[in-house]
Design an enzyme around this catalytic site. Sequence first.
Site: not given
Ligand code: CTP
Length: 399
Positions: A208, A277, A287, A322
């Site tokens: 990302n 995620d 590859k 965050f």
């Molecule tokens: N986070 C984490 N581990 C993950 C995903 C997220 O520790 N696998 C943490 C990030 O570091 C951040 C917070 O969770 O502090 C929110 O992350 P975000 O990706 O915005 O939220 P998600 O809970 O993943 O929800 P969504 O993707 O559905 O918005």
Amino acid sequence: MLQGKCVVLGVTGGIAAYKAAELLRLLVKAGAEVHVIMTSSAQEFVAPLTFQTLSGNPVHTELFNIIQEQEIGHISLADRADLLLVAPATANLIGKVANGIADDLLTTTLMATKAKVLFAPAMNSNMWENPLYRKNQETLEAHGYHFIAPAYGELACGWQGQGKLPDPQDIFLAVQALFGKQDLAGKTFLVTAGPTREEIDPVRFLSNYSSGKMGYAIAVAASNRGARVVLVSGPVNLPEPHGVETIQVASAMEMHQAVMAEAEHADIIIKAAAVADFRPTTRGEQKIKKGSSETMMVELQRNPDILAELGENKGSRILIGFAAETEELLNNAREKLTKKNLDMIVANDVTQEGAGFDGDTNIVRFLSADGSVEELPEMSKARVAETLLDRASALLPKA
Ligand code: CTP
């Protein structure tokens, strides 16, 4: 904090010399008495009168100016200073000081002072990376001189890279930190920053746009305020901050492992990283070839939610997450705060101008477990970090 302090501001000859005028203004506004020393090449970029007018003091330009020497000579400047701040500091100036050369007023004053010294280097990115320059900076750091790292961006020479003089506001914060409160001494912070990379095969990955700037700013600010800081960083284009224990990771699984290993020692955990995620269920050993197919499926599997896992086993730790959102900011952030058992969540709408991943500024809201919402205006990431640390440290149990 700077009220009544004597700051000697050294200005060397770089295109960023004009930014020292803004820095000077901030120092004077904060109550410091500022004396400016300009090298002769600095005077090619900005006229001494600018600094004289802003500081209210004569600008020092020559080593053997009989009148200046009588009124306030270089030794007296070196003695009176509480801080010598050089901004911008060229590679030449840093090279001279590191090698004990004192051939003009600024280098002589630097050599003669026992005050704290802070350099804000600015130069072409190749010079910044040159091993000769690096050795000079390391020599000075080993002797207790302080540095603020230059910023990334477009340089005056047309290059893109690290070497820009940081924003005067950020230099000012670094100055404050040197005089400042060590209110986080004895506390351990675990901070995560940057994106993660989820490999598809040896040459491809999912990731990302996170730049890591927000998390790095938090790590630097906490370290400046006396905390022990462990920074778990995904792949970013930022220098490892001085004084911060940095653990480099690539994937969410690696970040998970590093965070879990460090978590039990932490008093405050701040998860600014943008963790993927999902990861590909299988990673191609070689590859992957496109062959003749028109479409391709990459099956993804859920990564562990590191923050949620920390929330399940929180103990007395303060946990801050965050939420980077593109819609329904407050609702989404509040849901994460509750679901992950956090003390606070920093919400930002990454679609807003001045907020989000790559820039040096952010527009955030702090949502707390007690239901309160604090809305901050657009600020540099360094100032957001300071404010966040103020709020986070207030949540710590009183000693
Ligand atoms: N986070 C984490 N581990 C993950 C995903 C997220 O520790 N696998 C943490 C990030 O570091 C951040 C917070 O969770 O502090 C929110 O992350 P975000 O990706 O915005 O939220 P998600 O809970 O993943 O929800 P969504 O993707 O559905 O918005």
